[in-house]
Design an enzyme around this catalytic site. Structure first.
Site, PDB file in Angstrom:
ATOM      1  N   CYS A 230     -61.018   4.085 -22.471  1.00 36.49           N
ATOM      2  CA  CYS A 230     -62.436   4.173 -22.141  1.00 36.49           C
ATOM      3  C   CYS A 230     -63.065   4.806 -23.368  1.00 36.49           C
ATOM      4  CB  CYS A 230     -62.656   4.963 -20.860  1.00 36.49           C
ATOM      5  SG  CYS A 230     -61.590   6.414 -20.690  1.00 36.49           S
ATOM      6  N   SER A 231     -63.798   5.888 -23.205  1.00 39.41           N
ATOM      7  CA  SER A 231     -64.357   6.536 -24.387  1.00 39.41           C
ATOM      8  C   SER A 231     -63.403   7.622 -24.874  1.00 39.41           C
ATOM      9  CB  SER A 231     -65.728   7.118 -24.054  1.00 39.41           C
ATOM     10  OG  SER A 231     -66.319   7.640 -25.212  1.00 39.41           O
ATOM     11  N   GLY A 233     -60.540   8.296 -23.048  1.00 40.08           N
ATOM     12  CA  GLY A 233     -59.197   7.866 -22.650  1.00 40.08           C
ATOM     13  C   GLY A 233     -58.549   8.767 -21.615  1.00 40.08           C
ATOM     14  N   GLY A 235     -60.748   9.977 -18.346  1.00 44.88           N
ATOM     15  CA  GLY A 235     -61.426   9.870 -17.055  1.00 44.88           C
ATOM     16  C   GLY A 235     -61.211   8.519 -16.401  1.00 44.88           C
ATOM     17  N   ARG A 236     -61.859   7.513 -16.956  1.00 47.85           N
ATOM     18  CA  ARG A 236     -61.779   6.177 -16.367  1.00 47.85           C
ATOM     19  C   ARG A 236     -60.400   5.577 -16.578  1.00 47.85           C
ATOM     20  NH1 ARG A 236     -67.322   4.645 -19.237  1.00 47.85           N
ATOM     21  NH2 ARG A 236     -66.483   6.203 -20.669  1.00 47.85           N
TER      22      ARG A 236
HETATM   23  N1  PTR Z   1     -66.294  16.246 -24.926  1.00 48.75           N
HETATM   24  C1  PTR Z   1     -66.481  15.030 -24.185  1.00 48.75           C
HETATM   25  C2  PTR Z   1     -67.445  15.328 -23.048  1.00 48.75           C
HETATM   26  O1  PTR Z   1     -67.104  16.143 -22.169  1.00 48.75           O
HETATM   27  O2  PTR Z   1     -68.504  14.712 -23.044  1.00 48.75           O
HETATM   28  C3  PTR Z   1     -65.191  14.497 -23.725  1.00 48.75           C
HETATM   29  C4  PTR Z   1     -65.190  13.347 -22.769  1.00 48.75           C
HETATM   30  C5  PTR Z   1     -65.968  12.219 -22.924  1.00 48.75           C
HETATM   31  C6  PTR Z   1     -64.337  13.404 -21.696  1.00 48.75           C
HETATM   32  C7  PTR Z   1     -65.879  11.146 -22.034  1.00 48.75           C
HETATM   33  C8  PTR Z   1     -64.235  12.343 -20.793  1.00 48.75           C
HETATM   34  C9  PTR Z   1     -64.998  11.225 -20.971  1.00 48.75           C
HETATM   35  O3  PTR Z   1     -64.869  10.182 -20.086  1.00 48.75           O
HETATM   36  P1  PTR Z   1     -63.839   8.976 -20.228  1.00 48.75           P
HETATM   37  O4  PTR Z   1     -62.452   9.539 -20.459  1.00 48.75           O
HETATM   38  O5  PTR Z   1     -63.944   8.288 -18.913  1.00 48.75           O
HETATM   39  O6  PTR Z   1     -64.288   8.122 -21.361  1.00 48.75           O
END
Ligand code: PTR
Ligand code: PTR
Length: 311
Positions: A230-231, A233, A235-236
């Site tokens: 994801c962004s 890697g 969460g989603r």
């Molecule tokens: N430091 C970032 C933040 O909290 O915005 C880190 C982060 C960004 C953490 C995106 C999770 C994120 O979501 P995903 O893993 O779903 O891309």
């Protein structure tokens, strides 16, 4: 799975929330030394999302001259259901790491990439454009050329057939790129059923890909790892993989353990699953799948009845 339904009904949303908070409080199980090395820091999209040394994916180094950190990419191997190295969970590639990303795909013999973020969301760049957007275009990523061969558009996702050409060996491989379109960061998919359909498409393609590799395949029994990103890697990506693992187990032996699946995943990719509603989504999506496939009767479960004490 009946026990799972009973567990969710008993705990209600509040209980599931507490279960997730408990997991969240547990400290990471290893070190992040490689992610923290000064020459590697620029390869991390987020300074607070690092990968555990033990499960990180190592790139082979191209020449002797390179320093010891040149094998680094922010990517982690994760186990699947009864399968080690089923996934590679990684961040959305940065322009600086596009070449590394394709090198990893090549070296790990990857045939499927699952992307659960858009390149830009709410005006912010979440991931680099690491493949050519239009059919017929070829991009040069150093040691690899990538060509977009064909694009299929579905309601909630897009499937792009890519061709990966290795400049050094002259070999070409096909890679399927699945882009899921309706999942905001820190949120959950619009609908569980769209996500379930998406997951079954990916699964079918992986099985077909494994067939195609035939007897020459000497890697892990389930085939090459599926790259999921994801962004950041976590969460989603963590949500997608948790769901995939739980459904595979449900289909095999009829039971599910969301809590232990997430705990175990976090020992391989720290901070997997970022919010409690992503965690809760894993439960409801598993239950929806169990209903759709006849493991439980439709009347046994209604998410709505749990809404009352959600906060
Ligand atoms: N430091 C970032 C933040 O909290 O915005 C880190 C982060 C960004 C953490 C995106 C999770 C994120 O979501 P995903 O893993 O779903 O891309
Ligand atoms: N290298 C393959 C080709 O050129 O045919 C890539 C490819 C694979 C292209 C599949 C299109 C494909 O479409 P579908 O999956 O719909 O059969």
């Amino acid at each position: 799975v009946h026990e799972l339904v009973a567990h969710v009904k008993r705990s209600r949303k509040r209980g599931i929330y507490q279960e997730y908070e408990q997991i969240r409080k547990e400290p990471p199980t290893g070190t992040f030394n490689y992610s923290k090395k000064p020459s590697n820091q620029i390869k991390n999209r987020y300074s607070d999302v690092l990968c555990l040394d033990e499960s990180r994916v190592r790139l082979t180094t191209l020449d002797e001259e390179e320093d010891e950190t040149s094998d680094y990419i922010n990517a982690s191997f994760m186990d699947g259901y009864k399968r080690s190295h089923a996934y590679i969970a990684t961040q959305g590639p940065l322009p600086k790491t596009f070449g590394d990303f394709w090198r990893m795909v090549w070296e790990q013999m990857v045939i499927i990439i699952v992307m659960t973020t858009r390149v830009v969301e709410r005006g912010r760049v979440k991931c680099g454009q690491y493949w050519p957007l239009e059919v017929g275009l070829t991009e040069d990523y150093g040691c690899f050329l990538v060509r977009t061969v064909h694009i299929e558009t579905f309601q909630d996702f897009k499937l792009t057939h890519l061709e990966l050409y290795n400049n050094q060996t002259g070999e070409t491989r096909d890679v399927s790129h699945y882009l899921y379109l309706s999942w905001p960061d820190f949120g959950v998919p619009k609908s569980a059923s769209a996500m379930l359909d998406f997951r079954s498409q990916v699964k079918e393609r992986q099985e077909a890909g494994l067939q195609a590799l035939g007897p020459h395949w000497t890697g892990p029994p389930g085939g090459p790892p599926v790259v999921v990103h994801c962004s950041a890697g976590i969460g989603r990506t963590g949500t997608f993989c948790t769901l995939d693992i739980c459904l595979a187990r449900l289909e095999d032996i009829g039971t599910v353990d969301v809590e232990q699946t997430v705990r175990r995943m976090r020992t391989q990719r720290a901070y997997s699953i970022q919010t409690w509603d992503q965690y809760y989504f894993c439960y409801t999506a598993v239950i929806e799948h169990a209903q759709r496939t006849g493991f439980i009767p439709p009347l046994e479960w209604s998410d709505a009845e749990l809404e009352t004490d959600s906060e």
